[in-house]
Design a protein around this motif. Structure first.
Motif: not given
Length: 312
Positions: A149, A177-179, A181, A203, A205-208, A237
């Motif tokens: 990453e 991973t979220k880090r 973003i 974003l 894929e990794l976000g919410d 989402h």
């Protein structure tokens, strides 16, 4: 296969012959000695070939023959999932110096199920040769960990090559991973549409669902690809607040005959179908499309609407 048979197969893989296919209207290599040899190699599953192939790679001086042997080795790993192939490829990666062979090894590593030690790959992400960089970025798709990453984050925040940043963003969408973003968000304002849409995809894929406003805003982007990935983000989402923006986008898409087929309209219709019981404008829209815009629909869109019509 024994050593002599593998050499003979590799020699056959180098024989490119093209014939004119009157039915297709162009020349093709299908059925050529090379094509047939590759078909044989693509079925390799015998792990007993490992030491033979490694000996051949050590002994041969011909670059093209080495390329064929790397293909065979990588194919065995792809077909069997045997992680020893990864170790053997990494061992050779540390030895080869020719860019073509480095690229070949990285490409074969990218086809494997998993690479645990990515250090040998990471060092090529910032190589001065673009072909090597591109293959290294793709090979990281089967790697995991903070170091991977970090390498890709460093790349997307320092590189000026839009194609490579786009590739790295798609890899991050798979392994990140979220880090990651916070490092993707600034790319949404990048002047290049490819970078914007690849960042938006990552974003998604990794976000919410907290990123929904960002996807809705991207529906107004000047890039068609950004709009397409915004639709995918909303489909993943979104909630009822996205109904009217999606309706607006769908109507815009169906105003005229589209030249390039895509799934955008299907994504929009499937999203809206979730809320057809809550918002009467949705079944009204579908009826309008069926009666007024049927001729501008692609076959899959017509099929979906036919299924919708028969089930309601």
């Amino acid at each position: 296969m024994n050593k002599d048979e593998l050499i003979a197969l590799a020699e056959q893989m180098s024989i490119d012959e093209y014939v004119y296919d009157e039915e297709l209207g162009h020349y093709t290599s299908e059925g050529s000695p090379s094509d047939l040899a590759y078909e044989i190699a693509r079925r390799f599953q015998d792990v007993q070939m490992f030491p033979v192939l490694m000996d051949l790679l050590e002994q041969t001086k011909r670059l093209d023959m080495k390329q064929y042997f790397y293909f065979m080795l990588g194919t065995i790993g792809t077909n069997t999932g045997d992680l020893r192939v990864v170790d053997l490829l990494l061992e050779r990666l540390a030895q080869e110096t020719k860019p073509t062979l480095i690229v070949d090894i990285l490409d074969e590593l990218a086809k494997q199920e998993q690479v645990d030690d990515a250090a040998a790959i990471i060092k090529y992400v910032e190589d001065s040769r673009s072909a090597v960089r591109n293959s290294a970025i793709e090979a990281l798709r089967v790697c995991r960990g903070d170091a991977v990453e970090d390498a890709l984050i460093r790349f997307i925040t320092t590189s000026t090559d839009s194609f490579e940043i786009t590739s790295a963003n798609f890899v991050l969408a798979t392994i990140g991973t979220k880090r990651v973003i916070p490092h993707l968000l600034p790319l949404l304002d990048h002047p290049k549409g490819d970078i914007r849409h690849s960042a938006l995809n990552a974003l998604s894929e990794l976000g919410d669902d907290s990123f929904l406003p960002m996807f809705l805003k991207a529906l107004e982007d000047r890039s068609v690809d950004v709009k397409a990935y915004a639709l995918l983000g909303i489909a993943k989402h979104g909630d009822a607040s996205a109904i009217q923006p999606i309706i607006k986008r769908l109507k815009t898409m169906l105003k005229r005959q589209r030249q390039i087929q895509s799934d955008d309209a299907l994504v929009a219709m499937r999203f809206l179908n979730r809320y057809r019981q809550l918002d009467k404008t949705i079944p009204e829209l579908f009826d309008w499309i069926i009666t007024k815009r049927w001729d501008v629909l692609f076959d899959e869109e017509q099929q979906w609407l036919n299924e919708y019509r028969t089930s309601h």
